[in-house]
Design a protein around this motif. Sequence first.
Motif, PDB file in Angstrom:
ATOM      1  N   ARG A 189       0.841  -1.207   0.000  1.00  0.00           N
ATOM      2  CA  ARG A 189       0.000   0.000   0.000  1.00  0.00           C
ATOM      3  C   ARG A 189       0.871   1.250   0.000  1.00  0.00           C
ATOM      4  NH1 ARG A 189      -5.112   0.609   1.221  1.00  0.00           N
ATOM      5  NH2 ARG A 189      -4.630   2.400   2.540  1.00  0.00           N
ATOM      6  N   GLN A 190       1.945   1.234   0.759  1.00  0.00           N
ATOM      7  CA  GLN A 190       2.833   2.389   0.811  1.00  0.00           C
ATOM      8  C   GLN A 190       3.486   2.644  -0.549  1.00  0.00           C
ATOM      9  OE1 GLN A 190       5.489   1.436   4.024  1.00  0.00           O
ATOM     10  NE2 GLN A 190       3.892   1.619   5.598  1.00  0.00           N
ATOM     11  N   ARG A 191       3.864   1.549  -1.220  1.00  0.00           N
ATOM     12  CA  ARG A 191       4.473   1.691  -2.540  1.00  0.00           C
ATOM     13  C   ARG A 191       3.465   2.248  -3.545  1.00  0.00           C
ATOM     14  NH1 ARG A 191       8.321  -3.641  -3.609  1.00  0.00           N
ATOM     15  NH2 ARG A 191       9.637  -3.416  -1.745  1.00  0.00           N
ATOM     16  N   SER A 192       2.227   1.803  -3.464  1.00  0.00           N
ATOM     17  CA  SER A 192       1.200   2.301  -4.372  1.00  0.00           C
ATOM     18  C   SER A 192       0.937   3.783  -4.125  1.00  0.00           C
ATOM     19  CB  SER A 192      -0.097   1.501  -4.204  1.00  0.00           C
ATOM     20  OG  SER A 192       0.086   0.158  -4.597  1.00  0.00           O
ATOM     21  N   LYS A 193       0.832   4.173  -2.871  1.00  0.00           N
ATOM     22  CA  LYS A 193       0.612   5.572  -2.542  1.00  0.00           C
ATOM     23  C   LYS A 193       1.771   6.441  -3.032  1.00  0.00           C
ATOM     24  CE  LYS A 193      -2.289   4.903   1.573  1.00  0.00           C
ATOM     25  NZ  LYS A 193      -2.360   5.084   3.048  1.00  0.00           N
ATOM     26  N   ALA A 194       2.997   5.951  -2.863  1.00  0.00           N
ATOM     27  CA  ALA A 194       4.166   6.707  -3.305  1.00  0.00           C
ATOM     28  C   ALA A 194       4.161   6.877  -4.819  1.00  0.00           C
ATOM     29  CB  ALA A 194       5.447   5.995  -2.854  1.00  0.00           C
ATOM     30  N   LEU A 195       3.779   5.840  -5.535  1.00  0.00           N
ATOM     31  CA  LEU A 195       3.722   5.914  -6.995  1.00  0.00           C
ATOM     32  C   LEU A 195       2.678   6.930  -7.449  1.00  0.00           C
ATOM     33  CD1 LEU A 195       4.707   4.715  -9.700  1.00  0.00           C
ATOM     34  CD2 LEU A 195       2.875   3.006  -9.496  1.00  0.00           C
ATOM     35  N   MET A 284      -2.938  -1.365  -5.078  1.00  0.00           N
ATOM     36  CA  MET A 284      -3.261  -0.226  -5.939  1.00  0.00           C
ATOM     37  C   MET A 284      -4.769   0.013  -5.977  1.00  0.00           C
ATOM     38  SD  MET A 284      -2.334   2.258  -7.825  1.00  0.00           S
ATOM     39  CE  MET A 284      -0.594   2.002  -8.260  1.00  0.00           C
ATOM     40  N   LEU A 285      -5.545  -1.059  -6.051  1.00  0.00           N
ATOM     41  CA  LEU A 285      -7.003  -0.926  -6.049  1.00  0.00           C
ATOM     42  C   LEU A 285      -7.507  -0.252  -4.770  1.00  0.00           C
ATOM     43  CD1 LEU A 285      -7.953  -4.425  -7.499  1.00  0.00           C
ATOM     44  CD2 LEU A 285      -8.251  -2.224  -8.650  1.00  0.00           C
ATOM     45  N   SER A 286      -6.839  -0.508  -3.671  1.00  0.00           N
ATOM     46  CA  SER A 286      -7.262   0.080  -2.392  1.00  0.00           C
ATOM     47  C   SER A 286      -6.848   1.541  -2.262  1.00  0.00           C
ATOM     48  CB  SER A 286      -6.692  -0.726  -1.223  1.00  0.00           C
ATOM     49  OG  SER A 286      -5.285  -0.553  -1.119  1.00  0.00           O
ATOM     50  N   CYS A 287      -5.899   1.983  -3.107  1.00  0.00           N
ATOM     51  CA  CYS A 287      -5.385   3.350  -2.993  1.00  0.00           C
ATOM     52  C   CYS A 287      -6.050   4.334  -3.954  1.00  0.00           C
ATOM     53  CB  CYS A 287      -3.873   3.362  -3.222  1.00  0.00           C
ATOM     54  SG  CYS A 287      -2.924   2.610  -1.877  1.00  0.00           S
ATOM     55  N   VAL A 288      -6.684   3.823  -5.008  1.00  0.00           N
ATOM     56  CA  VAL A 288      -7.387   4.724  -5.924  1.00  0.00           C
ATOM     57  C   VAL A 288      -8.789   4.991  -5.380  1.00  0.00           C
ATOM     58  CG1 VAL A 288      -6.067   3.951  -7.922  1.00  0.00           C
ATOM     59  CG2 VAL A 288      -8.244   2.824  -7.376  1.00  0.00           C
ATOM     60  N   GLU A 289      -9.411   6.044  -5.896  1.00  0.00           N
ATOM     61  CA  GLU A 289     -10.739   6.407  -5.415  1.00  0.00           C
ATOM     62  C   GLU A 289     -11.846   5.576  -6.060  1.00  0.00           C
ATOM     63  OE1 GLU A 289     -13.657  10.350  -5.273  1.00  0.00           O
ATOM     64  OE2 GLU A 289     -11.488  10.608  -5.501  1.00  0.00           O
ATOM     65  N   TYR A 290     -11.591   5.129  -7.294  1.00  0.00           N
ATOM     66  CA  TYR A 290     -12.651   4.471  -8.050  1.00  0.00           C
ATOM     67  C   TYR A 290     -12.022   3.573  -9.108  1.00  0.00           C
ATOM     68  CZ  TYR A 290     -17.427   4.148  -9.938  1.00  0.00           C
ATOM     69  OH  TYR A 290     -18.673   3.705 -10.320  1.00  0.00           O
ATOM     70  N   VAL A 291     -12.815   2.583  -9.548  1.00  0.00           N
ATOM     71  CA  VAL A 291     -12.351   1.616 -10.548  1.00  0.00           C
ATOM     72  C   VAL A 291     -13.402   1.493 -11.647  1.00  0.00           C
ATOM     73  CG1 VAL A 291     -11.842  -0.834 -10.983  1.00  0.00           C
ATOM     74  CG2 VAL A 291     -10.936   0.292  -8.928  1.00  0.00           C
ATOM     75  N   VAL A 292     -12.943   1.463 -12.893  1.00  0.00           N
ATOM     76  CA  VAL A 292     -13.781   1.089 -14.031  1.00  0.00           C
ATOM     77  C   VAL A 292     -13.099  -0.094 -14.696  1.00  0.00           C
ATOM     78  CG1 VAL A 292     -14.801   1.778 -16.226  1.00  0.00           C
ATOM     79  CG2 VAL A 292     -14.582   3.455 -14.385  1.00  0.00           C
ATOM     80  N   THR A 293     -13.789  -1.206 -14.790  1.00  0.00           N
ATOM     81  CA  THR A 293     -13.136  -2.411 -15.292  1.00  0.00           C
ATOM     82  C   THR A 293     -14.057  -3.235 -16.176  1.00  0.00           C
ATOM     83  OG1 THR A 293     -12.020  -4.478 -14.629  1.00  0.00           O
ATOM     84  CG2 THR A 293     -13.772  -3.676 -13.197  1.00  0.00           C
TER      85      THR A 293
END
Length: 352
Positions: A189-195, A284-293
């Motif tokens: 999660r930390q890596r995703s947030k940093a990216l 990454m899914l937990s760090c974004v606000e929304y998903v379209v898939t």
Amino acid sequence: MNKATRVLYMTHLAIGDFVYQGPHLQALQRTYPNIQLDIWIDDLRTQSKSWHKGRNTTLCQWLEDQPFIQHIYPIAEDVSQRQELIRQAQARDYDIIFFIASQRSVLFAKVARTISSSAKIVGTQSASRQNPIQKWWQFRGIDGFLKEKDIPANCQEHISDLYGFRFQTLVGVRSDTAALQISPPDIWRQRSKALLNAHAPEASTRWLLVTPLSTSTKRDLSWPKTLRLLNALHQFDPHLSFVLNLPPDQFQAIQARLQAEFPAPTITVLPFTAREHFYQLPAMLSCVEYVVTVETAIMHLAASVGTRQTALVRDSAKHWHPLGDSQIIECRGNVDSVDISDLAKQVAVHLR
């Protein structure tokens, strides 16, 4: 089951499947703590698929992190490796083998009995067209089976209900929980947030993850429609930036195409793929606000980490729709039949 110590579960497993099978395997281990539960995920195909290697790696990484699973038999790369997996399984002397196979069920019955001549074996018999003599011959060698065509209609409205019925019928255990909940380790999660922070164009950036591709063209969103969707969503909200989630084997090609063809360079699009570990993706899914898939495992993982989403699902596969706070867009025929203008409007409303 009370007297069993070694149990083998066999299935053609994908990430989305395990989201809904996992709770029942957990319940089986809790109900019978004396058993050692192993899992066989080789799909018994005669020819390997291009996505096999990637699925093998990520799926095994996730399964290895599950305390209720002791040993994993991965997807075989060829016939010789499959024979080696069978020899390994024979050496473990299983008391019970059960399998769920909606495809190639005759092969699963055959391999299960090859693994053990003494274990109690039960499984599902798929309704797909197969040689009736071969089907009769292989299934006569196991102790019991559930015919998929006999499953009640009310147990097939959602895939979680279907798996619950299968597990209840085959091993007498099912979970009250429909799907696994995933909590990605903090390091990922930390890596995703940093990216995301490193690529955010402004402090008010809202990140939305888009997954346009699957393992089947019937479930893919075409490249022109993907670009149109990004542009349309950005027009609704200029603060939106996008994570474009891609399969590892297509990442470089689409990244180059994105740089060459994307018509609106003022829109931030971050190409992403989970190369290092399975948990990169749910993190990454937990760090974004929304998903379209599109109709792929991403929609089930997004629900499992609690991220809101819009999922494009073919009307023929609506029983696979994700749970949680999910807006489902049913597509007639192929996913690419969706109207992008309507889709963007529906996403914008649900995103608010």
